[in-house]
Design a protein around this motif. Structure first.
Motif, PDB file in Angstrom:
ATOM      1  N   TYR A 195       0.833  -1.195   0.000  1.00  0.00           N
ATOM      2  CA  TYR A 195       0.000   0.000   0.000  1.00  0.00           C
ATOM      3  C   TYR A 195       0.878   1.259   0.000  1.00  0.00           C
ATOM      4  N   ASN A 196       0.384   2.282  -0.667  1.00  0.00           N
ATOM      5  CA  ASN A 196       1.038   3.581  -0.595  1.00  0.00           C
ATOM      6  C   ASN A 196       0.832   4.196   0.789  1.00  0.00           C
ATOM      7  N   TRP A 197       1.625   5.206   1.076  1.00  0.00           N
ATOM      8  CA  TRP A 197       1.451   5.966   2.306  1.00  0.00           C
ATOM      9  C   TRP A 197       1.260   7.431   1.948  1.00  0.00           C
ATOM     10  N   ARG A 378      -7.936   9.186  10.424  1.00  0.00           N
ATOM     11  CA  ARG A 378      -6.525   9.237  10.806  1.00  0.00           C
ATOM     12  C   ARG A 378      -6.120   7.962  11.545  1.00  0.00           C
ATOM     13  N   ALA A 379      -6.988   7.433  12.399  1.00  0.00           N
ATOM     14  CA  ALA A 379      -6.672   6.204  13.125  1.00  0.00           C
ATOM     15  C   ALA A 379      -6.540   5.029  12.159  1.00  0.00           C
ATOM     16  N   PHE A 380      -7.409   4.981  11.144  1.00  0.00           N
ATOM     17  CA  PHE A 380      -7.325   3.913  10.139  1.00  0.00           C
ATOM     18  C   PHE A 380      -6.006   4.004   9.387  1.00  0.00           C
ATOM     19  N   TYR A 381      -5.607   5.212   9.028  1.00  0.00           N
ATOM     20  CA  TYR A 381      -4.330   5.404   8.333  1.00  0.00           C
ATOM     21  C   TYR A 381      -3.169   4.906   9.196  1.00  0.00           C
ATOM     22  N   GLU A 388       6.189   3.763   7.788  1.00  0.00           N
ATOM     23  CA  GLU A 388       7.203   2.918   8.435  1.00  0.00           C
ATOM     24  C   GLU A 388       7.023   1.447   8.065  1.00  0.00           C
ATOM     25  N   ARG A 389       5.781   0.982   8.065  1.00  0.00           N
ATOM     26  CA  ARG A 389       5.498  -0.408   7.724  1.00  0.00           C
ATOM     27  C   ARG A 389       5.937  -0.711   6.295  1.00  0.00           C
ATOM     28  N   GLU A 393       9.094  -3.240   4.720  1.00  0.00           N
ATOM     29  CA  GLU A 393       8.892  -4.301   3.727  1.00  0.00           C
ATOM     30  C   GLU A 393       9.779  -4.085   2.504  1.00  0.00           C
ATOM     31  N   THR A 394       9.820  -2.844   2.029  1.00  0.00           N
ATOM     32  CA  THR A 394      10.628  -2.541   0.850  1.00  0.00           C
ATOM     33  C   THR A 394      12.096  -2.832   1.099  1.00  0.00           C
ATOM     34  N   ALA A 395      12.607  -2.415   2.247  1.00  0.00           N
ATOM     35  CA  ALA A 395      14.016  -2.650   2.572  1.00  0.00           C
ATOM     36  C   ALA A 395      14.318  -4.151   2.618  1.00  0.00           C
TER      37      ALA A 395
END
Length: 406
Positions: A195-197, A378-381, A388-389, A393-395
């Protein structure tokens, strides 16, 4: 570990994965260099302070940014758009042929697919693996944007198939897109969803409210900020606000941005003549965030193309992170995510009556109800979409792919 981040879009353009993404990878202990074009998106004109050269080292950031030549274009002309994509493919290919051996892995941000094609070729020459992250599914999104023709889908389909075969990993921005790629033959072990951030940065406590032309603090102000393109089909949104005004004359719509539909929207708004719908110019990302902060609700719309059922526009994450109610004309996976968040009233795309009713519902809400929608969004985001999540994963993927090469 040395990473080449190859992307056609980068700051000062409104690029989603730009300097903050590169900096986050560096914070993970990686050495990152960026190869990108001279900035010209979304208006198709070079940004002030830049001119096309064979090469320029951009020194605004604490990591190397290599500017490569491109044909600036982003209008209705298919020829101009083809030249735009093809020119960056060629400059990326030449750059990679001369430099790829310095890197352990290449991370390619797509759209368009052409930089990934360049990475597939120069990566093969130097035996360097690459990961391709897909934001828009080609050739589907190209056709949806109006760049049709009998030969283009077949050619682009073959290019995409070649890129996916050569890539070490293929990263999709939604579960629906991941499933569609699997149907096209991408092996499941190569496929991941990320997912994008949001790139939203909250205001500092001492930062004064931004001034906005035509703003009425006594009105219910809805704001859209971003590309004014065919995919967004904002003419339907304008029509919905014209209709909603008959039920509540306090609603206002503010549109910020640039794109190929801007002139058409300007004509539509001028014909309305109410002064309740305002078309502003594009503004920088930091100022746009302060404008979002002042809004009572934020507007998201994509056209009814079936492709968008499996697309999650990055604006969705951004709006949720701002913490404002969202008016959304959208379908598919993104609609489900917004409904789950509790922050949005969602209606079918291109449905003027349904959107007008949704506008009236948001405008009629007591202020405390809108505040609760904001809090839930905002809480869902924070729970599901935070940067950070995704960076973790990408790293991990980069390290795994690069390991045999180091």
């Amino acid at each position: 570990m040395r990473v080449l981040f190859l992307t056609q879009w980068f700051e000062p353009e409104p690029a989603f994965k730009g300097a903050s993404f590169a900096a986050a990878l560096i914070a993970e202990g990686m050495e990152v260099e960026v190869a990108t074009a001279f900035p010209n998106y979304p208006g198709g004109k070079l940004y002030p302070g830049y001119r096309i050269k064979p090469y320029q080292r951009d020194r605004q950031w604490p990591f190397p940014v290599h500017r490569l030549p491109i044909w600036p274009s982003h209008d209705r002309s298919s020829i101009g758009r083809i030249l735009n994509y093809a020119s960056f493919f060629l400059s990326s290919l030449i750059f990679g042929l001369f430099t790829a051996r310095r890197f352990d892995v290449i991370y390619v941000y797509h759209p368009p697919v052409t930089p990934a094609l360049a990475a597939a070729l120069f990566g093969a020459v130097h035996r360097r693996p690459f990961i391709v992250e897909i934001q828009d599914l080609w050739p589907d999104s190209v056709l949806a944007s109006g760049m049709g023709g009998k030969a283009i889908p077949s050619i682009l389909g073959k290019i995409c198939d070649f890129v996916y075969r050569r890539a070490a990993l293929v990263i999709a921005q939604s579960d629906g897109m991941k499933a569609r790629l699997a149907e096209r033959g991408v092996p499941p072990e190569k496929l991941h969803r990320l997912y994008n951030w949001s790139t939203y940065i909250p205001a500092t406590p001492t930062e004064p409210p931004v001034a906005i032309d035509g703003w009425d603090d006594d009105a219910i102000n809805f704001v859209y900020g971003g590309n004014l393109g065919q995919a967004q089909s904002l003419g339907f949104v304008v029509d919905a606000f014209i209709r909603a005004r008959s039920a509540n004359d306090k609603v206002r719509l503010h549109l910020f941005g640039h794109g190929i539909e801007r002139d058409r929207l300007a004509q539509q708004i001028a014909a309305d003549g109410s002064g309740h719908i305002l078309l502003h110019g594009p503004v920088g990302r930091a100022k746009m965030d302060r404008i979002f902060d002042r809004a009572d609700a934020l507007v998201l719309h994509l056209n009814g193309e079936s492709l968008y059922d499996i697309t999650i526009p990055s604006k969705l994450q951004h709006y949720l992170s701002v913490g404002k109610p969202v008016l959304a004309g959208i379908s598919g996976e993104a609609a489900g995510m917004l409904q789950e968040s509790g922050a949005a009233i969602v209606c079918p795309p291109e449905d003027v009556d349904a959107m007008a009713a949704a506008i009236a519902r948001i405008a009629a809400l007591p202020e405390e109800n809108r505040a609760e929608m904001s809090r839930q969004g905002r809480a869902f985001y924070d729970r599901n979409l935070a940067m950070e999540r995704a960076v973790d994963e990408t790293a991990g993927w980069l390290r795994a792919v690069a390991a045999p090469n180091r």
